[in-house]
Design an enzyme around this catalytic site. Structure first.
Site, mmCIF file in Angstrom:
data_model
loop_
_atom_site.group_PDB
_atom_site.id
_atom_site.type_symbol
_atom_site.label_atom_id
_atom_site.label_comp_id
_atom_site.label_asym_id
_atom_site.label_seq_id
_atom_site.Cartn_x
_atom_site.Cartn_y
_atom_site.Cartn_z
ATOM 1 N N ARG A 1 -10.496 -5.422 24.536
ATOM 2 C CA ARG A 1 -11.582 -6.297 24.118
ATOM 3 C C ARG A 1 -12.087 -5.805 22.775
ATOM 4 O O ARG A 1 -12.211 -4.595 22.578
ATOM 5 C CB ARG A 1 -12.721 -6.094 25.103
ATOM 6 C CG ARG A 1 -13.314 -7.236 25.675
ATOM 7 C CD ARG A 1 -14.119 -6.888 26.903
ATOM 8 N NE ARG A 1 -13.610 -7.693 27.971
ATOM 9 C CZ ARG A 1 -13.858 -8.989 28.084
ATOM 10 N NH1 ARG A 1 -14.669 -9.594 27.254
ATOM 11 N NH2 ARG A 1 -13.321 -9.677 29.052
ATOM 12 N N ASN B 1 -10.745 5.124 19.558
ATOM 13 C CA ASN B 1 -9.756 4.239 20.177
ATOM 14 C C ASN B 1 -8.370 4.796 19.942
ATOM 15 O O ASN B 1 -8.133 5.481 18.947
ATOM 16 C CB ASN B 1 -9.862 2.847 19.530
ATOM 17 C CG ASN B 1 -8.867 1.853 20.105
ATOM 18 O OD1 ASN B 1 -8.679 1.776 21.324
ATOM 19 N ND2 ASN B 1 -8.213 1.096 19.249
ATOM 20 N N HIS C 1 -4.471 3.461 19.402
ATOM 21 C CA HIS C 1 -3.722 2.240 19.099
ATOM 22 C C HIS C 1 -2.233 2.584 18.979
ATOM 23 O O HIS C 1 -1.881 3.573 18.329
ATOM 24 C CB HIS C 1 -4.239 1.624 17.784
ATOM 25 C CG HIS C 1 -3.545 0.342 17.454
ATOM 26 N ND1 HIS C 1 -3.808 -0.832 18.128
ATOM 27 C CD2 HIS C 1 -2.570 0.049 16.565
ATOM 28 C CE1 HIS C 1 -3.037 -1.788 17.651
ATOM 29 N NE2 HIS C 1 -2.270 -1.278 16.699
ATOM 30 N N GLU D 1 0.923 9.219 22.529
ATOM 31 C CA GLU D 1 -0.468 8.827 22.787
ATOM 32 C C GLU D 1 -1.109 9.850 23.723
ATOM 33 O O GLU D 1 -2.256 10.263 23.533
ATOM 34 C CB GLU D 1 -0.519 7.437 23.441
ATOM 35 C CG GLU D 1 -0.038 6.304 22.555
ATOM 36 C CD GLU D 1 -0.282 4.940 23.186
ATOM 37 O OE1 GLU D 1 -1.306 4.756 23.853
ATOM 38 O OE2 GLU D 1 0.570 4.048 23.002
#
Ligand code: GAR
Length: 220
Positions: A95, A111, A113, A178
């Protein structure tokens, strides 16, 4: 005197493998942080189960129960603040946060990505990279600002793209990194070693050993 532990709130929408990696690094004593709450915007997100299994509070907040996006974000923000969360980690939270939330938690939202930003922001970063034909792909941990996937970059890791890759094989190769760089970014922030100077992130006292296995090496 105990060492200071950074209080985290993790926002998810799905599987939660990055959440799991953060949990594992904290439990192994590698990251001086504690997850106060995991919040999902999807009721059936598997990450909620992962949190509960580790004794972490897991909340589903239904975005459709609020008249506006800002009302939803206000509810999320209130739950985070109630628990004294100092750093908000988006881990597969699908979101886009509005300026309201970004301002409320300024420089306190990060975040992960699945692309080497600023290339391939938005959805399906891995597929975008594959379709474009790049030879190096990767992932990025960055601060969240008011533009999508555009805030100051904390850590990136690079992986090769092979001719026979499809979205699944490339995504899996990126995901492994990640799972390394997200806990690492949290550790650096928890240790107070991360400073934001305009668009740039400066990391204090970076040691060669701690970057082993993560691109790029600190020397060329
Ligand atoms: C991860 O690959 C993450 O980088 C990506 O969603 C996946 C979530 O997996 N995030 C985005 O694409 C954000 N734009 P996970 O739920 O197993 O951590």
């Amino acid at each position: 005197m105990g060492r200071k532990v950074l209080k985290l709130g993790v926002l998810i929408s799905g599987r939660g493998s990055n959440l799991q990696s953060i949990i594992d690094h904290i439990e192994d004593g590698k990251v001086p942080a504690r997850i106060e709450v995991v919040i999902s915007d999807k009721k059936d997100a598997y990450g909620l189960e992962r949190a509960k299994r580790h004794g972490i509070e897991a909340l589903f907040i239904d975005p459709t129960a609020f008249p506006t996006k800002e009302d939803f974000e206000k509810a999320v923000g209130d739950e985070l603040e109630k628990r004294g969360v100092e750093l908000v980690c988006l881990a597969g939270f699908m979101r886009i946060l509005s300026p309201y939330f970004v301002k409320r938690f300024e420089n306190r939202v990060i975040n992960i990505h699945p692309a080497l930003l600023p290339s391939f922001p938005g959805l399906h970063g891995q597929k975008q990279a594959l379709d474009y034909g790049v030879k190096i792909a990767g992932c990025t941990v960055h601060f969240v600002n008011e533009e999508v996937d555009a805030g100051p970059i904390i850590i990136q890791a690079a992986v090769p793209v092979f001719d026979d890759d499809d979205e699944d094989t490339l995504s899996a190769r990126i995901l492994k990194y990640e799972h390394k760089i997200y806990p690492m970014a949290i550790k650096l922030i928890a240790e107070g070693r991360v400073a934001v100077r305009g668009r740039k992130v400066i990391i204090r006292d970076a040691k060669k050993e701690e970057w082993a296995g993560v691109n790029p090496p600190l020397e060329v």
